[in-house]
Design a protein around this motif. Structure first.
Motif, PDB file in Angstrom:
ATOM      1  N   PRO A  58       0.819  -1.224   0.000  1.00 46.25           N
ATOM      2  CA  PRO A  58       0.000   0.000   0.000  1.00 46.25           C
ATOM      3  C   PRO A  58       0.849   1.270   0.000  1.00 46.25           C
ATOM      4  N   GLN A 107      -7.294   8.549   6.448  1.00 41.70           N
ATOM      5  CA  GLN A 107      -7.600   7.136   6.208  1.00 41.70           C
ATOM      6  C   GLN A 107      -6.586   6.435   5.314  1.00 41.70           C
ATOM      7  N   ASN A 108      -5.869   7.173   4.493  1.00 46.14           N
ATOM      8  CA  ASN A 108      -4.844   6.551   3.654  1.00 46.14           C
ATOM      9  C   ASN A 108      -3.550   6.308   4.415  1.00 46.14           C
ATOM     10  N   ARG A 111      -3.379   0.687   6.541  1.00 45.99           N
ATOM     11  CA  ARG A 111      -4.049  -0.301   5.713  1.00 45.99           C
ATOM     12  C   ARG A 111      -3.906  -1.673   6.355  1.00 45.99           C
ATOM     13  N   LEU A 113      -4.472  -5.657   5.108  1.00 46.49           N
ATOM     14  CA  LEU A 113      -4.758  -6.560   3.994  1.00 46.49           C
ATOM     15  C   LEU A 113      -5.036  -7.954   4.548  1.00 46.49           C
ATOM     16  N   TYR A 225      -5.427  -1.007  15.977  1.00 49.17           N
ATOM     17  CA  TYR A 225      -6.224  -1.318  14.792  1.00 49.17           C
ATOM     18  C   TYR A 225      -7.551  -1.894  15.283  1.00 49.17           C
ATOM     19  N   GLN A 236     -14.099  -8.338   6.304  1.00 50.81           N
ATOM     20  CA  GLN A 236     -13.891  -7.068   5.602  1.00 50.81           C
ATOM     21  C   GLN A 236     -12.818  -6.254   6.332  1.00 50.81           C
ATOM     22  N   GLU A 238     -10.469  -4.543   5.230  1.00 51.80           N
ATOM     23  CA  GLU A 238     -10.178  -3.238   4.639  1.00 51.80           C
ATOM     24  C   GLU A 238     -10.910  -2.117   5.361  1.00 51.80           C
ATOM     25  N   ASN A 239     -11.909  -2.466   6.184  1.00 56.80           N
ATOM     26  CA  ASN A 239     -12.672  -1.464   6.934  1.00 56.80           C
ATOM     27  C   ASN A 239     -12.087  -1.205   8.320  1.00 56.80           C
ATOM     28  N   THR A 240     -10.907  -1.746   8.590  1.00 58.02           N
ATOM     29  CA  THR A 240     -10.248  -1.506   9.876  1.00 58.02           C
ATOM     30  C   THR A 240      -9.939  -0.019  10.042  1.00 58.02           C
TER      31      THR A 240
END
Length: 247
Positions: A58, A107-108, A111, A113, A225, A236, A238-240
């Motif tokens: 990422p 938010q970026n 990440r 995965l 996290y 899901q 990715e919604n962490t």
């Protein structure tokens, strides 16, 4: 009288017995040990990830995020995963930009995965990233821990702090699941506030500042996290959401 009752008596905390019992929680403790070489696909903190060929490291604004660690879920015993709602197999990868603390416009800056395959499909992956943390292999243990609690009386809190140290040990506190070790405020409430989602948030993975890993979050802080229960049940990841707190 059980061991905890004896410890409560030892530290003169009989008046707080009910609060102490209500502060107990279970979690998977993550114990890192420095390792220059590790088997492909094993759980680790720091170093470089072992990624599937079709996964991309990422980025944020063209810069690679820092790799925090990978968890090989098959290395956790089944009962632990059932308690934590984690998949039986697969890999979780955690990344962070080193600065985000959880605001909606950041938010970026993190990440997570999730890969459901096996180690046969993984490749040791290296990129030109700004910071690489020292690699450690990890061992897991399923433990009962004592969480912090508000105590107004300074002397009683000092006694409670001594009890926590005796039960939990004085170590960097890396854990999967359980109760977050809040530093500045309620971590799960911050997830609701920053994400705008009033769901059933829970701690997924907590990474403490740790000299062994050369990880320092702000002023001796912690990364949390967190994920909504509904998203966790659907895998899901990715919604962490991430929260960083420090003193």
């Amino acid at each position: 009288m059980n061991i905890l009752d004896n410890l409560i008596l030892k530290h003169g905390l009989q008046t707080l017995k009910e609060d102490i019992y209500s502060s107990l929680y279970t979690c998977v403790m993550v114990h890192p040990t420095r390792a220059d070489e590790l088997e492909l696909g094993t759980s680790k903190l720091g170093g470089y990830p072992d990624l599937p060929e079709d996964f991309y490291w990422p980025k944020q604004d063209g810069e690679y995020l820092q790799f925090i660690g990978q968890i090989n879920l098959s290395q956790l015993e089944g009962a632990w995963k059932q308690d934590l709602l984690l998949p039986d197999t697969g890999y979780l990868y955690f990344f962070y930009d080193g600065e985000a603390y959880g605001e909606a416009d950041q938010q970026n800056g993190w990440r997570v995965l999730f890969y459901e395959g096996t180690a046969d499909d993984l490749t040791a992956t290296k990129v030109d990233v700004s910071s690489i943390y020292l690699q450690c292999g990890v061992e897991f243990s399923y433990d009962i821990r004592l969480g912090d609690t508000y105590i107004e009386d300074d002397q009683l809190y000092d006694q409670f702090d001594a009890l926590m140290l005796e039960i939990n040990g004085n170590i960097p506190f890396h854990q999967i699941g359980g109760t977050a070790w809040d530093i500045q405020g309620d971590v799960l409430e911050e997830c609701q506030e920053f994400s705008g989602k009033k769901g059933d948030w829970q701690l997924l993975f907590q990474i403490d500042s740790d000299d062994q890993l050369n990880m320092m979050w702000g002023d001796v802080g912690i990364l949390y996290y967190c994920i909504e229960r509904q998203a966790l049940e659907k895998k899901q990841f990715e919604n962490t959401w991430l929260i960083m707190q420090c003193s």
